[in-house]
Design an enzyme around this catalytic site. Structure first.
Site, PDB file in Angstrom:
ATOM      1  N   HIS A 205     -14.179   0.101   7.822  1.00  0.00           N
ATOM      2  CA  HIS A 205     -12.798   0.689   7.825  1.00  0.00           C
ATOM      3  C   HIS A 205     -13.060   2.122   7.272  1.00  0.00           C
ATOM      4  CE1 HIS A 205      -8.711   1.490   8.809  1.00  0.00           C
ATOM      5  NE2 HIS A 205      -8.411   1.710   7.509  1.00  0.00           N
TER       6      HIS A 205
ATOM      7  N   LYS B 211     -15.663   7.157  10.806  1.00  0.00           N
ATOM      8  CA  LYS B 211     -14.598   8.193  10.399  1.00  0.00           C
ATOM      9  C   LYS B 211     -15.236   9.317   9.743  1.00  0.00           C
ATOM     10  CE  LYS B 211     -10.650   4.784  10.252  1.00  0.00           C
ATOM     11  NZ  LYS B 211     -11.585   3.555  10.479  1.00  0.00           N
TER      12      LYS B 211
ATOM     13  N   CYS C  22      -3.005   1.115  10.997  1.00  0.00           N
ATOM     14  CA  CYS C  22      -4.157   1.494  11.027  1.00  0.00           C
ATOM     15  C   CYS C  22      -5.248   0.415  11.605  1.00  0.00           C
ATOM     16  CB  CYS C  22      -4.971   2.073  10.023  1.00  0.00           C
ATOM     17  SG  CYS C  22      -4.105   3.438   9.297  1.00  0.00           S
TER      18      CYS C  22
ATOM     19  N   GLU D 136     -12.925  -2.183   0.419  1.00  0.00           N
ATOM     20  CA  GLU D 136     -13.893  -2.888   1.532  1.00  0.00           C
ATOM     21  C   GLU D 136     -15.294  -3.297   1.028  1.00  0.00           C
ATOM     22  OE1 GLU D 136     -14.846  -1.851   6.159  1.00  0.00           O
ATOM     23  OE2 GLU D 136     -13.932  -0.314   5.068  1.00  0.00           O
TER      24      GLU D 136
ATOM     25  N   HIS E 134      -9.755  10.016  10.708  1.00  0.00           N
ATOM     26  CA  HIS E 134      -8.922   8.838  11.161  1.00  0.00           C
ATOM     27  C   HIS E 134      -7.863   8.833  11.743  1.00  0.00           C
ATOM     28  CE1 HIS E 134      -7.222   4.878  10.050  1.00  0.00           C
ATOM     29  NE2 HIS E 134      -6.958   5.316   9.098  1.00  0.00           N
TER      30      HIS E 134
ATOM     31  N   PHE F 228      -1.820   0.149   6.617  1.00  0.00           N
ATOM     32  CA  PHE F 228      -0.771   0.011   5.671  1.00  0.00           C
ATOM     33  C   PHE F 228       0.224  -1.147   6.064  1.00  0.00           C
ATOM     34  CE2 PHE F 228      -0.013   4.883   4.291  1.00  0.00           C
ATOM     35  CZ  PHE F 228      -1.370   4.590   3.634  1.00  0.00           C
TER      36      PHE F 228
END
Length: 424
Positions: free
Chosen positions: A313, A345, A173, A324, A350, A409
């Site tokens: 994010h 998002k 991502c 975050e 996403h 990831f």
């Protein structure tokens, strides 16, 4: 805001924006949906689902074929995976938006960097099914050129005659943001004058959806799809899988000024780190995100107080959102309470490897329009989620400098810093 950059570093600006998502086929349409707080999440239609599917919602782009026909010959589009088609739509839009004549000048001075988390997975599924059901003779000869992660970058290079650096980054991502960072460095050190950079992803097919669902990473709020993506909310239960592409045109400041280009924003900092922890979960204390933002700000020569907005994010997963926010509080200290922090998002879902590209487009628009995008569906902030998340409604404000965060990831963390272009 006084930058402290070395005289050997060339300044890099954004002169074009391109986007295609479930909330709009163009960057202008996407921004209009963001300003109005319109969700693009709905019931999944890409393939039939039986009773054993626990997730039946997604962020799908409608009428892609009709829209893409304005950019790509339909016969050529058939030889591309959906992720490449979307990248060409967004890339061509960014190029048009810049006003640059790609038929002139040195094609080796301009290049492309397009990231994707998983590449042409639709093609992979389709062709593997043919292999199993019909045998190897039925596998398409276009399989490899369609499914490879670098296909989007390669096809955009061909379409736009971009003969300089031609790269593709696959860091889950963070792919789109890493690609923009790499393009930024290429221009900064004099290896390119122009780069089309960003990310693309078309993951709405059976294997990714079922795999993410099996990980319990996806929201199961199937009865209220438009309310399923809810970053920072106490009732968030995972992200919503979505598709899209976001591409920006980066240009050296000298080149842009020489041709009289409209300079949209300046990109001034890029930070990249690795968690070196869990393969699919961030450090709970957000240490990798903290360091990425810290490095990006150091490179930008900006103080903490210079930042007014962060496009988080913010995937709507409990652990990711918490990590975050922890990182933001740690880095910004008392100034964290003065920041506006939101997750687009919440509207798009996403888009995996496309997220960094799309959210760079949205962050640039926020600076240009002096408008902070909303975090929709934020009804009850979770414990510790006590920052200004621009809940539910866009806000007219002053944004001179902003950060865009992307984490993936594998422990990949990227922060990009942008600011208003204030001349020389």
């Amino acid at each position: 805001m006084a930058a402290t950059e070395s005289t050997s570093r060339r300044r890099v600006v954004i002169t074009g924006l391109g986007a295609i998502t479930n909330i709009g086929h163009t960057q202008e349409a996407c921004w209009s949906s963001i300003e109005s707080g319109t969700s693009g999440i709905g019931p999944l239609t890409a393939f039939e689902q039986g009773d054993d599917w626990t997730v039946t919602i997604a962020g799908e782009i409608k009428d892609l074929e009709a829209h893409s026909a304005e950019t790509i010959d339909p016969s050529e589009a058939k030889r591309m995976d959906r992720m490449s088609v979307m990248a060409l739509c967004a890339g061509k839009e960014a190029a048009r938006h810049s006003g640059f004549d790609f038929e002139s000048g040195d094609p080796y001075s301009r290049g492309v960097a397009i990231g994707s988390g998983i590449g042409g997975v639709i093609t992979m599924e389709e062709q593997f099914s043919k292999l199993l059901l019909q045998g190897p003779r039925k596998v398409s000869p276009f399989t490899v050129p369609k499914l490879m992660v670098n296909a989007a970058a390669g096809n955009l290079s061909i379409m736009m005659n971009l003969r300089g650096a031609n790269t593709a980054t696959a860091t889950a991502c963070a792919s789109g943001a890493h690609s923009i960072g790499a393009a930024y460095h290429l221009i900064e050190r004099g290896d390119a004058e122009i780069m089309l950079a960003g990310g693309t992803e078309a993951p709405i097919t059976q294997l990714p959806l079922s795999a993410f669902a099996k990980m319990r990473a996806l929201s199961t709020r199937n009865d209220e799809p438009e309310r399923a993506s809810r970053p920072f909310d106490v009732d968030r239960d995972g992200f919503v899988l979505a598709e899209g592409a976001g591409i920006v045109m980066l240009e050296s400041l000298d080149h842009a000024k020489a041709r009289g280009a409209e300079i949209l924003v300046e990109i001034v900092g890029y930070g990249s780190t690795g968690d070196a922890g869990h393969i699919a979960a961030p450090d709970e204390d957000g240490s990798g995100a903290y360091e990425a933002m810290k490095r990006a700000l150091k490179g930008a020569g900006l103080a903490l107080e210079d930042i007014q907005y962060i496009n988080a994010h913010g995937t709507s997963t409990p652990l990711g959102d918490s990590a975050e926010v922890t990182a933001i509080k740690r880095l910004f200290g008392d100034h964290a309470r003065s920041l506006m922090v939101s997750s687009t998002k919440s509207l798009t879902g996403h888009t995996l490897g496309a997220a960094g590209g799309l959210e760079t487009v949205f962050t640039a628009q926020a600076i240009i329009e002096n408008t902070a995008p909303p975090t929709i569906n934020l009804d009850n902030p979770d414990e510790g989620m006590d920052l200004d998340f621009v809940a539910n409604e866009a806000r007219a404000t002053t944004i001179d400098a902003a950060i865009n965060n992307s984490f993936g990831f594998g422990g990949h963390n990227v922060s990009l810093v942008m600011k208003k272009y204030a001349g020389d």
